[in-house]
Design a protein around this motif. Structure first.
Motif, PDB file in Angstrom:
ATOM      1  N   ASN A   1       0.800  -1.235   0.000  1.00  0.00           N
ATOM      2  CA  ASN A   1       0.000   0.000   0.000  1.00  0.00           C
ATOM      3  C   ASN A   1       0.824   1.273   0.000  1.00  0.00           C
ATOM      4  O   ASN A   1       0.691   2.109  -0.906  1.00  0.00           O
ATOM      5  CB  ASN A   1      -0.937   0.006   1.210  1.00  0.00           C
ATOM      6  N   ILE A   2       1.669   1.456   1.000  1.00  0.00           N
ATOM      7  CA  ILE A   2       2.370   2.735   1.162  1.00  0.00           C
ATOM      8  C   ILE A   2       3.253   3.048  -0.044  1.00  0.00           C
ATOM      9  O   ILE A   2       3.146   4.119  -0.660  1.00  0.00           O
ATOM     10  CB  ILE A   2       3.212   2.744   2.452  1.00  0.00           C
ATOM     11  N   ILE A   3       4.146   2.129  -0.401  1.00  0.00           N
ATOM     12  CA  ILE A   3       5.115   2.416  -1.464  1.00  0.00           C
ATOM     13  C   ILE A   3       4.442   2.621  -2.816  1.00  0.00           C
ATOM     14  O   ILE A   3       4.720   3.624  -3.507  1.00  0.00           O
ATOM     15  CB  ILE A   3       6.195   1.313  -1.524  1.00  0.00           C
ATOM     16  N   PRO A   4       3.542   1.720  -3.277  1.00  0.00           N
ATOM     17  CA  PRO A   4       2.907   1.961  -4.581  1.00  0.00           C
ATOM     18  C   PRO A   4       2.146   3.282  -4.650  1.00  0.00           C
ATOM     19  O   PRO A   4       2.043   3.874  -5.731  1.00  0.00           O
ATOM     20  CB  PRO A   4       1.948   0.768  -4.725  1.00  0.00           C
ATOM     21  N   SER A   5       1.648   3.761  -3.518  1.00  0.00           N
ATOM     22  CA  SER A   5       0.837   4.980  -3.539  1.00  0.00           C
ATOM     23  C   SER A   5       1.662   6.254  -3.649  1.00  0.00           C
ATOM     24  O   SER A   5       1.108   7.326  -3.927  1.00  0.00           O
ATOM     25  CB  SER A   5      -0.033   5.051  -2.274  1.00  0.00           C
ATOM     26  N   ILE A   6       2.975   6.186  -3.464  1.00  0.00           N
ATOM     27  CA  ILE A   6       3.776   7.412  -3.424  1.00  0.00           C
ATOM     28  C   ILE A   6       4.826   7.518  -4.511  1.00  0.00           C
ATOM     29  O   ILE A   6       5.418   8.587  -4.689  1.00  0.00           O
ATOM     30  CB  ILE A   6       4.470   7.574  -2.050  1.00  0.00           C
ATOM     31  N   ILE A   7       5.081   6.430  -5.245  1.00  0.00           N
ATOM     32  CA  ILE A   7       6.219   6.473  -6.180  1.00  0.00           C
ATOM     33  C   ILE A   7       6.023   7.476  -7.318  1.00  0.00           C
ATOM     34  O   ILE A   7       7.014   7.957  -7.894  1.00  0.00           O
ATOM     35  CB  ILE A   7       6.537   5.074  -6.752  1.00  0.00           C
ATOM     36  N   ASN A   8       4.791   7.795  -7.644  1.00  0.00           N
ATOM     37  CA  ASN A   8       4.557   8.737  -8.753  1.00  0.00           C
ATOM     38  C   ASN A   8       4.582  10.195  -8.320  1.00  0.00           C
ATOM     39  O   ASN A   8       4.668  11.099  -9.163  1.00  0.00           O
ATOM     40  CB  ASN A   8       3.219   8.442  -9.429  1.00  0.00           C
ATOM     41  N   THR A   9       4.518  10.434  -7.015  1.00  0.00           N
ATOM     42  CA  THR A   9       4.406  11.821  -6.544  1.00  0.00           C
ATOM     43  C   THR A   9       5.535  12.237  -5.605  1.00  0.00           C
ATOM     44  O   THR A   9       5.721  13.435  -5.379  1.00  0.00           O
ATOM     45  CB  THR A   9       3.068  12.033  -5.813  1.00  0.00           C
ATOM     46  N   ARG A  10       6.276  11.291  -5.064  1.00  0.00           N
ATOM     47  CA  ARG A  10       7.334  11.626  -4.108  1.00  0.00           C
ATOM     48  C   ARG A  10       8.673  11.061  -4.587  1.00  0.00           C
ATOM     49  O   ARG A  10       8.737  10.217  -5.489  1.00  0.00           O
ATOM     50  CB  ARG A  10       7.000  11.066  -2.719  1.00  0.00           C
ATOM     51  N   ARG A  11       9.737  11.527  -3.942  1.00  0.00           N
ATOM     52  CA  ARG A  11      11.084  11.102  -4.329  1.00  0.00           C
ATOM     53  C   ARG A  11      11.413   9.790  -3.601  1.00  0.00           C
ATOM     54  O   ARG A  11      11.761   9.793  -2.411  1.00  0.00           O
ATOM     55  CB  ARG A  11      12.104  12.187  -3.995  1.00  0.00           C
ATOM     56  N   VAL A  12      11.301   8.698  -4.344  1.00  0.00           N
ATOM     57  CA  VAL A  12      11.553   7.356  -3.810  1.00  0.00           C
ATOM     58  C   VAL A  12      12.722   6.759  -4.586  1.00  0.00           C
ATOM     59  O   VAL A  12      12.680   6.674  -5.824  1.00  0.00           O
ATOM     60  CB  VAL A  12      10.315   6.453  -3.930  1.00  0.00           C
ATOM     61  N   PHE A  13      13.770   6.334  -3.866  1.00  0.00           N
ATOM     62  CA  PHE A  13      14.986   5.834  -4.509  1.00  0.00           C
ATOM     63  C   PHE A  13      15.326   4.431  -4.006  1.00  0.00           C
ATOM     64  O   PHE A  13      14.944   4.029  -2.901  1.00  0.00           O
ATOM     65  CB  PHE A  13      16.165   6.777  -4.237  1.00  0.00           C
ATOM     66  N   ALA A  14      16.050   3.717  -4.865  1.00  0.00           N
ATOM     67  CA  ALA A  14      16.563   2.391  -4.505  1.00  0.00           C
ATOM     68  C   ALA A  14      18.057   2.507  -4.194  1.00  0.00           C
ATOM     69  O   ALA A  14      18.798   3.225  -4.869  1.00  0.00           O
ATOM     70  CB  ALA A  14      16.346   1.404  -5.645  1.00  0.00           C
ATOM     71  N   PHE A  15      18.460   1.814  -3.146  1.00  0.00           N
ATOM     72  CA  PHE A  15      19.863   1.803  -2.727  1.00  0.00           C
ATOM     73  C   PHE A  15      20.386   0.382  -2.868  1.00  0.00           C
ATOM     74  O   PHE A  15      19.883  -0.541  -2.210  1.00  0.00           O
ATOM     75  CB  PHE A  15      19.983   2.270  -1.276  1.00  0.00           C
ATOM     76  N   ALA A  16      21.383   0.186  -3.733  1.00  0.00           N
ATOM     77  CA  ALA A  16      21.939  -1.150  -3.961  1.00  0.00           C
ATOM     78  C   ALA A  16      22.617  -1.669  -2.694  1.00  0.00           C
ATOM     79  O   ALA A  16      23.433  -0.975  -2.079  1.00  0.00           O
ATOM     80  CB  ALA A  16      22.929  -1.117  -5.119  1.00  0.00           C
ATOM     81  N   PHE A  17      22.265  -2.869  -2.293  1.00  0.00           N
ATOM     82  CA  PHE A  17      22.798  -3.494  -1.092  1.00  0.00           C
ATOM     83  C   PHE A  17      24.320  -3.533  -1.122  1.00  0.00           C
ATOM     84  O   PHE A  17      24.926  -4.062  -2.053  1.00  0.00           O
ATOM     85  CB  PHE A  17      22.230  -4.910  -0.978  1.00  0.00           C
ATOM     86  N   LEU A  18      24.950  -2.968  -0.102  1.00  0.00           N
ATOM     87  CA  LEU A  18      26.397  -3.015   0.070  1.00  0.00           C
ATOM     88  C   LEU A  18      26.704  -3.966   1.223  1.00  0.00           C
ATOM     89  O   LEU A  18      26.380  -3.685   2.370  1.00  0.00           O
ATOM     90  CB  LEU A  18      26.962  -1.620   0.362  1.00  0.00           C
ATOM     91  N   ASP A  19      27.318  -5.081   0.902  1.00  0.00           N
ATOM     92  CA  ASP A  19      27.558  -6.137   1.881  1.00  0.00           C
ATOM     93  C   ASP A  19      28.796  -5.830   2.713  1.00  0.00           C
ATOM     94  O   ASP A  19      29.846  -5.478   2.170  1.00  0.00           O
ATOM     95  CB  ASP A  19      27.735  -7.466   1.138  1.00  0.00           C
TER      96      ASP A  19
END
Length: 413
Positions: free
Chosen positions: A227-245
């Protein structure tokens, strides 16, 4: 990291790990002999400089609460504003159990607002990995993001169990589906998907607003991924951070030990000569509660006395403190604190929890024995699955036999 609050979700039932979760929450299940699953997330927090932690519990939380109280409170100084607080359901907002991941955080919104954080890091307490969350927070600030999601590449088949993201050239999230049946792959690969690790950094004020909005929606599952994430990706700044092990290995290590077979394999991997998970790295230590027990001990190295050779030895195994191999042999196994393997017994490719007692002449193969269980003399486990089931033991799809505390054998709490 002083203005960052970490919220660890540790209230899941862990039904796929039954019977190991009959009497304990999934994050409290032992791992690697002397650890609990939640120790990896908490160690990541401590090593990352996160010193304000709320651990949200729900189901069968007593052993988890006890473990954190005994093993983790001394690392934090309340006078300096540091803490690790175990928070059971308060029912301050709703009289129901937590309905989803977002609802669990929402129902504790007062505890979070009280700390006045700038950012909130939301973590799951039931995965095995090493990660520096301070790098995630720094990236979040650099991107001026409202939400940043830690991301991991997984196979297309595996992706059906994750939230799957699509990102643009700047790593901004432009698509998100929770556990899709037909997951979308990353550009240039037909078999790799970008999966959410369930690790989020929110701007605190933005998080609180979104939680309050979601709480009023009657058809919402009140879940971050659904719910939360799909509802905001078009209007807010949502970024992916590649996992650093931070595991100091060539391959990135992350394990979801949510099934008996996955849990078993992750433990047995630790017995390899070069295990993928490095537990011996002083640079990124994994901490836990260490009871005051003597060193592990092996007893007897006799020749054949008519009953077979009696040797106390462990080969390619992890042997925890307080364990005694009293004339019994462990091969490629994980032996928990205070466990005992008696004369002429053989334990192969198995996991013994704390205080397990294996009787004389027993043979155990590809099994998990829960805490305090006493295996009577001469019993065989793992050699005849029909016989194992007839005794009431659980046999996984991969052929791992689980002997729980309530399976009719003598056991302690």
């Amino acid at each position: 990291m002083k203005d960052v609050l970490a919220v660890v979700l540790a209230g899941g039932k862990g039904t796929r790990l039954e019977p190991l979760t009959r009497d304990r929450a999934k994050p409290a299940v032992p791992f690697g002999g002397c650890y609990r699953i939640i120790d990896f997330t908490l160690s990541n927090c401590l090593n990352s400089g996160l010193r304000r932690l709320l651990v949200l519990t729900q189901y069968k939380a007593m052993s988890l609460d006890r473990h954190i109280t005994l093993g983790w409170r001394d690392y934090f100084c309340r006078e300096l504003g540091e803490f690790v607080d175990v928070v059971p359901p308060q029912q301050r907002i709703d009289e129901q159990w937590y309905q989803g991941t977002a609802d669990a955080v929402y129902q504790n919104i007062y505890a979070m607002e009280k700390e006045r954080p700038k950012h909130v890091v939301i973590l799951a307490g039931d995965h095995i990995y090493k990660m520096d969350y301070s790098k995630l927070v720094a990236y979040h600030e650099q991107q001026n993001a409202d939400l940043t999601i830690a991301a991991l590449k997984v196979s297309r088949d595996e992706a059906q169990s994750f939230g799957v993201m699509q990102v643009d050239n700047e790593s901004r999230v432009v698509g998100f589906e929770e556990k899709p049946t037909e997951p979308k792959t990353v550009p240039g690969s037909d078999d790799e998907c970008l999966a959410s690790m369930g690790i989020y950094v929110f701007n605190a004020a933005f998080l609180f607003d979104e939680l309050c909005k979601d709480a009023t929606l009657p058809n919402s599952a009140h879940d971050f991924g659904k719910n939360i994430i799909p509802s905001i990706i078009n209007t807010r700044r949502v970024f992916a951070f590649a996992f650093l092990d931070e595991n100091a290995k060539t391959q990135a290590y992350w394990r979801d030990v949510g099934t008996i077979d996955a849990y078993y394999e992750a433990n047995l991997e630790l017995t390899n000569v070069e295990p993928e998970l490095n537990l011996y790295d002083d640079r990124w230590p994994v901490r836990t509660y260490q009871p005051n027990l003597p060193p592990a001990k092996t007893v007897f190295a006799d020749d054949d006395d008519g009953q077979g050779p009696r040797k106390g030895e462990a080969l390619d195994s992890l042997v925890s403190h307080g364990a005694i191999l009293s004339g019994g042999i462990a091969r490629k196994s994980v032996i928990g604190p205070g466990a005992r393997i008696n004369s002429y017994a053989q334990v192969d490719e198995s996991i013994l929890f704390a205080q397990v007692n294996v009787g004389r002449h027993c043979r155990i193969r590809r099994a998990i024995i829960d805490k305090g269980v006493h295996i009577p003399d001469g019993m065989e486990i793992g050699y005849d699955h029909d016989a194992d089931r007839a005794r009431g033991f659980t046999v996984s799809e991969g052929g791992v036999v689980v002997v729980a505390k309530a399976d009719g054998l003598l056991s302690t709490s």
